[in-house]
Design a protein around this motif. Sequence first.
Motif, PDB file in Angstrom:
ATOM      1  N   PRO A  37       0.852  -1.966   0.348  1.00  0.00           N
ATOM      2  CA  PRO A  37      -0.125   0.034  -0.162  1.00  0.00           C
ATOM      3  C   PRO A  37       0.732   1.080  -0.039  1.00  0.00           C
ATOM      4  CG  PRO A  37      -0.651  -1.363   1.552  1.00  0.00           C
ATOM      5  CD  PRO A  37       0.085  -2.004   1.419  1.00  0.00           C
ATOM      6  N   GLY A  38       0.648   2.342  -0.666  1.00  0.00           N
ATOM      7  CA  GLY A  38       1.307   3.132  -1.401  1.00  0.00           C
ATOM      8  C   GLY A  38       2.298   3.190  -1.683  1.00  0.00           C
ATOM      9  N   HIS A  39       2.805   2.693  -2.449  1.00  0.00           N
ATOM     10  CA  HIS A  39       3.557   2.528  -3.929  1.00  0.00           C
ATOM     11  C   HIS A  39       3.019   3.199  -4.488  1.00  0.00           C
ATOM     12  CE1 HIS A  39       6.283  -1.813  -2.524  1.00  0.00           C
ATOM     13  NE2 HIS A  39       7.175  -0.207  -2.390  1.00  0.00           N
ATOM     14  N   ARG A  40       3.501   3.693  -5.205  1.00  0.00           N
ATOM     15  CA  ARG A  40       3.650   4.586  -7.196  1.00  0.00           C
ATOM     16  C   ARG A  40       4.158   2.818  -7.848  1.00  0.00           C
ATOM     17  NH1 ARG A  40       3.398   9.879  -7.029  1.00  0.00           N
ATOM     18  NH2 ARG A  40       4.313   9.815  -8.494  1.00  0.00           N
ATOM     19  N   VAL A  41       3.555   2.990  -8.777  1.00  0.00           N
ATOM     20  CA  VAL A  41       4.012   1.713  -9.891  1.00  0.00           C
ATOM     21  C   VAL A  41       3.361   2.112 -11.075  1.00  0.00           C
ATOM     22  CG1 VAL A  41       1.685   0.097  -8.708  1.00  0.00           C
ATOM     23  CG2 VAL A  41       3.899  -1.212 -10.726  1.00  0.00           C
ATOM     24  N   SER A 104      10.566   8.280 -10.032  1.00  0.00           N
ATOM     25  CA  SER A 104       9.413   8.739  -9.428  1.00  0.00           C
ATOM     26  C   SER A 104       8.643   7.538  -9.264  1.00  0.00           C
ATOM     27  CB  SER A 104       9.111   9.285 -10.960  1.00  0.00           C
ATOM     28  OG  SER A 104       8.656   8.831 -11.606  1.00  0.00           O
ATOM     29  N   MET A 105       8.995   6.421  -9.708  1.00  0.00           N
ATOM     30  CA  MET A 105       8.447   5.040  -9.335  1.00  0.00           C
ATOM     31  C   MET A 105       8.629   4.191  -8.256  1.00  0.00           C
ATOM     32  SD  MET A 105       5.311   4.870 -11.100  1.00  0.00           S
ATOM     33  CE  MET A 105       4.968   7.305 -10.929  1.00  0.00           C
ATOM     34  N   ASP A 106       8.330   3.220  -7.885  1.00  0.00           N
ATOM     35  CA  ASP A 106       8.818   1.988  -6.531  1.00  0.00           C
ATOM     36  C   ASP A 106       9.261   1.186  -7.834  1.00  0.00           C
ATOM     37  OD1 ASP A 106       8.911   3.919  -4.512  1.00  0.00           O
ATOM     38  OD2 ASP A 106       6.592   4.071  -4.391  1.00  0.00           O
ATOM     39  N   ARG A 107       8.329   1.044  -8.437  1.00  0.00           N
ATOM     40  CA  ARG A 107       7.839  -0.266  -9.204  1.00  0.00           C
ATOM     41  C   ARG A 107       7.312  -0.538 -10.798  1.00  0.00           C
ATOM     42  NH1 ARG A 107       9.153  -1.982  -4.852  1.00  0.00           N
ATOM     43  NH2 ARG A 107       8.652  -3.584  -3.558  1.00  0.00           N
ATOM     44  N   ALA A 108       7.542  -1.020 -11.151  1.00  0.00           N
ATOM     45  CA  ALA A 108       7.865  -1.538 -12.846  1.00  0.00           C
ATOM     46  C   ALA A 108       7.715  -2.315 -13.664  1.00  0.00           C
ATOM     47  CB  ALA A 108       8.805  -0.132 -13.785  1.00  0.00           C
ATOM     48  N   ARG A 109       6.456  -2.657 -14.196  1.00  0.00           N
ATOM     49  CA  ARG A 109       5.640  -3.588 -14.828  1.00  0.00           C
ATOM     50  C   ARG A 109       5.866  -3.639 -16.671  1.00  0.00           C
ATOM     51  NH1 ARG A 109       0.955  -5.477 -16.643  1.00  0.00           N
ATOM     52  NH2 ARG A 109       0.396  -7.913 -16.405  1.00  0.00           N
ATOM     53  N   GLU A 126      15.561   3.344 -20.169  1.00  0.00           N
ATOM     54  CA  GLU A 126      14.690   4.379 -19.419  1.00  0.00           C
ATOM     55  C   GLU A 126      13.762   3.778 -18.357  1.00  0.00           C
ATOM     56  OE1 GLU A 126      12.283   8.048 -20.466  1.00  0.00           O
ATOM     57  OE2 GLU A 126      14.446   7.043 -20.706  1.00  0.00           O
ATOM     58  N   VAL A 127      13.056   2.545 -18.365  1.00  0.00           N
ATOM     59  CA  VAL A 127      13.212   2.280 -17.461  1.00  0.00           C
ATOM     60  C   VAL A 127      13.913   2.775 -16.452  1.00  0.00           C
ATOM     61  CG1 VAL A 127      11.482  -0.175 -16.167  1.00  0.00           C
ATOM     62  CG2 VAL A 127      10.761   0.823 -18.449  1.00  0.00           C
ATOM     63  N   ARG A 128      14.940   1.748 -16.229  1.00  0.00           N
ATOM     64  CA  ARG A 128      15.702   2.452 -14.869  1.00  0.00           C
ATOM     65  C   ARG A 128      16.216   4.094 -14.875  1.00  0.00           C
ATOM     66  NH1 ARG A 128      17.985   3.338 -10.924  1.00  0.00           N
ATOM     67  NH2 ARG A 128      20.360   2.880 -10.466  1.00  0.00           N
ATOM     68  N   ARG A 129      15.611   4.422 -15.641  1.00  0.00           N
ATOM     69  CA  ARG A 129      15.610   5.505 -15.749  1.00  0.00           C
ATOM     70  C   ARG A 129      14.252   6.609 -14.243  1.00  0.00           C
ATOM     71  NH1 ARG A 129      12.747  10.340 -16.797  1.00  0.00           N
ATOM     72  NH2 ARG A 129      11.267   9.290 -17.892  1.00  0.00           N
ATOM     73  N   VAL A 130      13.339   6.245 -14.302  1.00  0.00           N
ATOM     74  CA  VAL A 130      12.321   6.597 -13.472  1.00  0.00           C
ATOM     75  C   VAL A 130      11.965   5.710 -12.508  1.00  0.00           C
ATOM     76  CG1 VAL A 130       9.448   6.467 -13.881  1.00  0.00           C
ATOM     77  CG2 VAL A 130      11.053   6.300 -16.096  1.00  0.00           C
ATOM     78  N   LEU A 131      12.646   4.170 -12.024  1.00  0.00           N
ATOM     79  CA  LEU A 131      12.415   3.919 -10.944  1.00  0.00           C
ATOM     80  C   LEU A 131      13.100   4.524  -9.935  1.00  0.00           C
ATOM     81  CD1 LEU A 131      12.547  -0.440 -11.636  1.00  0.00           C
ATOM     82  CD2 LEU A 131      11.231   1.208 -10.440  1.00  0.00           C
ATOM     83  N   VAL A 136      11.646  -2.042  -7.869  1.00  0.00           N
ATOM     84  CA  VAL A 136      11.596  -3.375  -8.754  1.00  0.00           C
ATOM     85  C   VAL A 136      11.106  -3.317  -9.999  1.00  0.00           C
ATOM     86  CG1 VAL A 136      10.424  -5.119  -8.171  1.00  0.00           C
ATOM     87  CG2 VAL A 136      11.463  -4.301  -6.423  1.00  0.00           C
ATOM     88  N   LEU A 137      11.291  -4.471 -10.632  1.00  0.00           N
ATOM     89  CA  LEU A 137      11.088  -4.337 -12.307  1.00  0.00           C
ATOM     90  C   LEU A 137      10.462  -5.475 -12.662  1.00  0.00           C
ATOM     91  CD1 LEU A 137      10.106  -3.205 -15.105  1.00  0.00           C
ATOM     92  CD2 LEU A 137      12.540  -4.431 -15.507  1.00  0.00           C
TER      93      LEU A 137
END
Length: 253
Positions: A37-41, A104-109, A126-131, A136-137
């Motif tokens: 709860p509270g994560h940005r994904v 800006s993101m805690d998780r990426a999928r 690019e995903v690494r930049r945002v995490l 976690v990806l």
Amino acid sequence: MSQLTSADRIAYLDTAATTPIGRDYKRRAVDALDLRPGHRVMDVGCGPGTDLRRLADVVRADGLVVGVDRDPGMLAEAGRRVAGRPGVELRLGDVHALPLDDDSMDRARIDRVLMHVADPAAALVEVRRVLRPAGVLVVTEPDWDTLAVADEDVATSRRFARFVAGRVRNPTIGRELVRLSGRAGLRVRSVEAIAVVFDDFDTADRILGLRRNSARAVAAGELTDADVQPWLRRLTAGPLLASVTLYLVTAGA
């Protein structure tokens, strides 16, 4: 899928998600995200929003789910599906230039997206930049070179499999995820090779396109109708066995 209409692509994605195979690997992928709860994904290449509600249920109202897709039609359908749902945002954008801030993101999928993109390596950077640090990806991608369809006519099955793999922009992306993730500055935590097994003709036909892709192979001169028709009759009569390997990779920022 590139030659399908937007409605056809949505129907295809919905069908894949509702098969037992689809439900199982998607559950594994969400579990691997270790959401709280509270994560940005972010859901990169969210399509028609198939999984946005599932993610929002876990991060709850104090979290944020951002669905990103380059197709306005897909985002429109996703918007319809999550209408009124708090904590879900949709953004038009490309995986090579995500419309999100650094860290800006805690998780990426990412789910079966990199097999279609122009530069999977750049997309992972690019995903690494945002995490955020310690983010976690989780990425799931097939390896279409592993497609196999069991039949007494092994040659036709092999030519069909090669034809299908040849229609995918990055057919071996599944096996390349570990190498590309490391090059992007991500630390690979785990790798699962999931055998996606089809044992009924209707499901295999919807997902693998046994009929439509064999017809395309005949039109392209890669197969003959004389080979394809008895091949399809045997597959329809069963028993059917077909498989492809799906890789599920979890990596940390």
